[in-house]
Write an enzyme that holds these catalytic residues in place. Sequence first.
Site, PDB file in Angstrom:
ATOM      1  N   SER A 197     -13.459  10.990  16.031  1.00  0.00           N
ATOM      2  CA  SER A 197     -12.228  10.425  15.534  1.00  0.00           C
ATOM      3  C   SER A 197     -12.705   9.176  14.917  1.00  0.00           C
ATOM      4  O   SER A 197     -13.517   8.544  15.250  1.00  0.00           O
ATOM      5  CB  SER A 197     -11.109  10.485  16.434  1.00  0.00           C
ATOM      6  OG  SER A 197     -11.333   9.539  17.555  1.00  0.00           O
ATOM      7  N   THR A 245     -17.056   5.396  25.279  1.00  0.00           N
ATOM      8  CA  THR A 245     -16.411   6.717  25.698  1.00  0.00           C
ATOM      9  C   THR A 245     -17.432   7.662  25.398  1.00  0.00           C
ATOM     10  O   THR A 245     -18.390   7.644  24.552  1.00  0.00           O
ATOM     11  CB  THR A 245     -15.045   6.953  24.750  1.00  0.00           C
ATOM     12  OG1 THR A 245     -14.772   8.403  24.501  1.00  0.00           O
ATOM     13  CG2 THR A 245     -15.467   6.419  23.169  1.00  0.00           C
ATOM     14  N   LYS A 266     -15.607   3.036  18.858  1.00  0.00           N
ATOM     15  CA  LYS A 266     -16.307   2.689  19.787  1.00  0.00           C
ATOM     16  C   LYS A 266     -17.900   2.722  19.714  1.00  0.00           C
ATOM     17  O   LYS A 266     -18.413   1.972  20.356  1.00  0.00           O
ATOM     18  CB  LYS A 266     -15.899   3.649  20.913  1.00  0.00           C
ATOM     19  CG  LYS A 266     -14.301   3.978  21.121  1.00  0.00           C
ATOM     20  CD  LYS A 266     -13.899   2.619  21.766  1.00  0.00           C
ATOM     21  CE  LYS A 266     -14.059   2.537  23.276  1.00  0.00           C
ATOM     22  NZ  LYS A 266     -13.427   1.514  24.185  1.00  0.00           N
ATOM     23  N   TYR A 312     -10.910   6.599  16.102  1.00  0.00           N
ATOM     24  CA  TYR A 312     -11.111   5.826  17.531  1.00  0.00           C
ATOM     25  C   TYR A 312     -12.371   5.861  17.999  1.00  0.00           C
ATOM     26  O   TYR A 312     -13.273   4.848  18.244  1.00  0.00           O
ATOM     27  CB  TYR A 312      -9.983   6.441  18.418  1.00  0.00           C
ATOM     28  CG  TYR A 312     -10.485   6.206  19.823  1.00  0.00           C
ATOM     29  CD1 TYR A 312     -10.514   5.061  20.357  1.00  0.00           C
ATOM     30  CD2 TYR A 312     -10.852   7.248  20.730  1.00  0.00           C
ATOM     31  CE1 TYR A 312     -10.808   4.606  21.600  1.00  0.00           C
ATOM     32  CE2 TYR A 312     -11.475   6.995  22.207  1.00  0.00           C
ATOM     33  CZ  TYR A 312     -11.347   5.684  22.506  1.00  0.00           C
ATOM     34  OH  TYR A 312     -11.655   5.370  23.586  1.00  0.00           O
ATOM     35  N   HIS A 313     -13.075   7.056  18.044  1.00  0.00           N
ATOM     36  CA  HIS A 313     -14.135   7.358  18.891  1.00  0.00           C
ATOM     37  C   HIS A 313     -15.434   6.365  18.021  1.00  0.00           C
ATOM     38  O   HIS A 313     -16.228   5.915  18.518  1.00  0.00           O
ATOM     39  CB  HIS A 313     -14.517   8.848  18.790  1.00  0.00           C
ATOM     40  CG  HIS A 313     -13.982   9.524  20.103  1.00  0.00           C
ATOM     41  ND1 HIS A 313     -12.771  10.281  19.631  1.00  0.00           N
ATOM     42  CD2 HIS A 313     -13.892   9.418  21.398  1.00  0.00           C
ATOM     43  CE1 HIS A 313     -12.371  10.623  20.770  1.00  0.00           C
ATOM     44  NE2 HIS A 313     -13.032  10.297  21.850  1.00  0.00           N
TER      45      HIS A 313
HETATM   46  N1  USQ Z   1      -6.929  19.068  24.432  1.00  0.00           N
HETATM   47  C1  USQ Z   1      -6.090  20.298  24.657  1.00  0.00           C
HETATM   48  N2  USQ Z   1      -4.887  20.440  24.723  1.00  0.00           N
HETATM   49  C2  USQ Z   1      -4.079  19.185  24.668  1.00  0.00           C
HETATM   50  C3  USQ Z   1      -4.942  18.115  24.699  1.00  0.00           C
HETATM   51  C4  USQ Z   1      -6.156  18.194  24.417  1.00  0.00           C
HETATM   52  O1  USQ Z   1      -6.827  21.332  24.304  1.00  0.00           O
HETATM   53  O2  USQ Z   1      -2.977  19.243  24.888  1.00  0.00           O
HETATM   54  C5  USQ Z   1      -8.160  19.201  24.381  1.00  0.00           C
HETATM   55  C6  USQ Z   1      -8.826  18.267  23.024  1.00  0.00           C
HETATM   56  O3  USQ Z   1      -8.768  19.071  22.041  1.00  0.00           O
HETATM   57  C7  USQ Z   1     -10.102  17.905  23.656  1.00  0.00           C
HETATM   58  C8  USQ Z   1     -10.028  17.801  25.190  1.00  0.00           C
HETATM   59  O4  USQ Z   1      -8.780  18.614  25.464  1.00  0.00           O
HETATM   60  O5  USQ Z   1     -11.341  18.914  23.562  1.00  0.00           O
HETATM   61  C9  USQ Z   1      -9.865  16.452  25.627  1.00  0.00           C
HETATM   62  O6  USQ Z   1      -8.677  15.540  24.946  1.00  0.00           O
HETATM   63  P1  USQ Z   1      -7.784  14.384  25.482  1.00  0.00           P
HETATM   64  O7  USQ Z   1      -6.916  14.315  24.624  1.00  0.00           O
HETATM   65  O8  USQ Z   1      -7.748  14.665  26.727  1.00  0.00           O
HETATM   66  O9  USQ Z   1      -9.070  13.459  25.214  1.00  0.00           O
HETATM   67  P2  USQ Z   1      -9.564  12.533  24.031  1.00  0.00           P
HETATM   68  O10 USQ Z   1      -8.472  12.558  22.739  1.00  0.00           O
HETATM   69  O11 USQ Z   1     -10.848  12.751  23.868  1.00  0.00           O
HETATM   70  O12 USQ Z   1      -9.556  11.153  24.488  1.00  0.00           O
HETATM   71  C10 USQ Z   1      -9.165  10.526  25.670  1.00  0.00           C
HETATM   72  C11 USQ Z   1      -8.798   8.933  25.905  1.00  0.00           C
HETATM   73  C12 USQ Z   1      -9.862   8.238  25.317  1.00  0.00           C
HETATM   74  C13 USQ Z   1     -11.357   8.384  25.851  1.00  0.00           C
HETATM   75  C14 USQ Z   1     -11.765   9.812  25.814  1.00  0.00           C
HETATM   76  C15 USQ Z   1     -12.792  10.034  26.404  1.00  0.00           C
HETATM   77  O13 USQ Z   1      -7.508   9.165  25.116  1.00  0.00           O
HETATM   78  O14 USQ Z   1      -9.376   6.834  25.222  1.00  0.00           O
HETATM   79  O15 USQ Z   1     -12.218   7.532  25.020  1.00  0.00           O
HETATM   80  O16 USQ Z   1     -10.750  10.626  26.395  1.00  0.00           O
HETATM   81  S1  USQ Z   1     -13.678  11.522  25.741  1.00  0.00           S
HETATM   82  O17 USQ Z   1     -12.840  12.620  25.527  1.00  0.00           O
HETATM   83  O18 USQ Z   1     -14.942  11.862  26.602  1.00  0.00           O
HETATM   84  O19 USQ Z   1     -14.164  10.981  24.353  1.00  0.00           O
END
Ligand code: USQ
Length: 396
Positions: free
Chosen positions: A194, A159, A200, A196-197
Amino acid sequence: MSHVLILGGDGYLGWPTAMYFSARGYEVTVVDNYFRRHVSDELDIGTLYPVPTLVQRASIWHQKTGYEIKVVIGDLSDPELMRSLFTGKDLNYQWAIAKNFTAPPHTVVHYAEQPSAPYSLMNYKTANFTLSNNLLVTNNLMFAIKDLSPDTHVIKLGTMGEYGTPNIDIEEGWLDITHKGRSDRFLFPRQGGSIYHTSKVMDTDLLWFGCRIWDLKVTDLMQGPVYGIETEESDIDERLKTRFGYDELFGTIVNRFITQAVIDYPLTVYGGGEQTRGYLNIKDALQCIHVAEQNQAKPGELNIYNQIMETFTVNQLAELTQQVGQELGYDVKINSIQNPRIEKEEHYYNPSYQGLMELGVKPHYLTKDSMKEIFKIVSQYKSKIRKDVVFTGVKW
Ligand code: USQ
């Protein structure tokens, strides 16, 4: 015929990946313990529409295409189950046309991890589950390959969140460092946001150990949040569509925003909304896995690619969703709410991500038109969407 083994074959990406390879003539085996289904029931969060079991999906796939996807249901944190996938010993297929073991896989696609950052931080039990599942499955895989099938290529889903949001450019996995006049190449510094992260980060380290010590062949794909539903294969029959989560735990932001727009739920922008991430369409996630399969790492090599196609801030995604929603007749409001996560809300973000495109991936960008396609599908289920699971506020 190349044999691809997909660990976590019932998930958002696992099932579309299975169909993708099967449709291209590969022998495909999928394994899953139904974690996502169980957790959805346990926490009562559901999905946009019901999804047939993996056994039913494999059977529908066979009826519609004539192709076989072999199904094994079981927990890969059990090392014996993992090993049976490489030897055939005591391997029990829940669905297959011919239930005989043919050969160890040529490629393993490893998705069998707890994928949600908020789930990993609900409490100490979900944190423990995330760490133990993600690390044990990866370790079982590493030992099975070392002991039983050293030529097998591992493609592990990493990720982008492993890197966090450093104040320097993010390279594709590696960083050349010169320190006190001497130089070496290291994994790019990681700082998961997190549990989770962080799990990974640790599984990347495990596999890098396996590459250095036992000459394993590994590709680690640092993926950003994925969005979308449809893939070429899901058009064959609507029961083959992947699961679509819009809840706070398992829904990713673009899918969540579109669902919120459809039910007049003000878009949940966390904090200032300047958090920047790299995003990709589910169709491109499949292309990336395919080019990784075709460009195997060499023995002892950990190949790392950043698997994103473009970057956006949360505010940009909210504005795009609002514009598209309004064009479709929805009254979309944006609501900046207190950020339940601890993350930088304004930061430098400049990742490299040309590697997969240089290998032939052709991006599907997030445009008004591509967003409208997702809106169209989500709106068909409007009456079934549950407001109560959209935001519950799991805090870091
Ligand atoms: N966010 C909002 N509002 C929401 C949901 C999320 O503002 O309702 C923000 C979060 O705070 C974050 C961003 O949007 O800054 C991305 O959040 P996300 O929930 O889409 O993604 P994340 O929790 O980071 O995790 C997801 C997948 C995970 C993958 C990761 C890639 O669930 O499996 O590894 O994306 S990354 O984000 O590049 O780490």
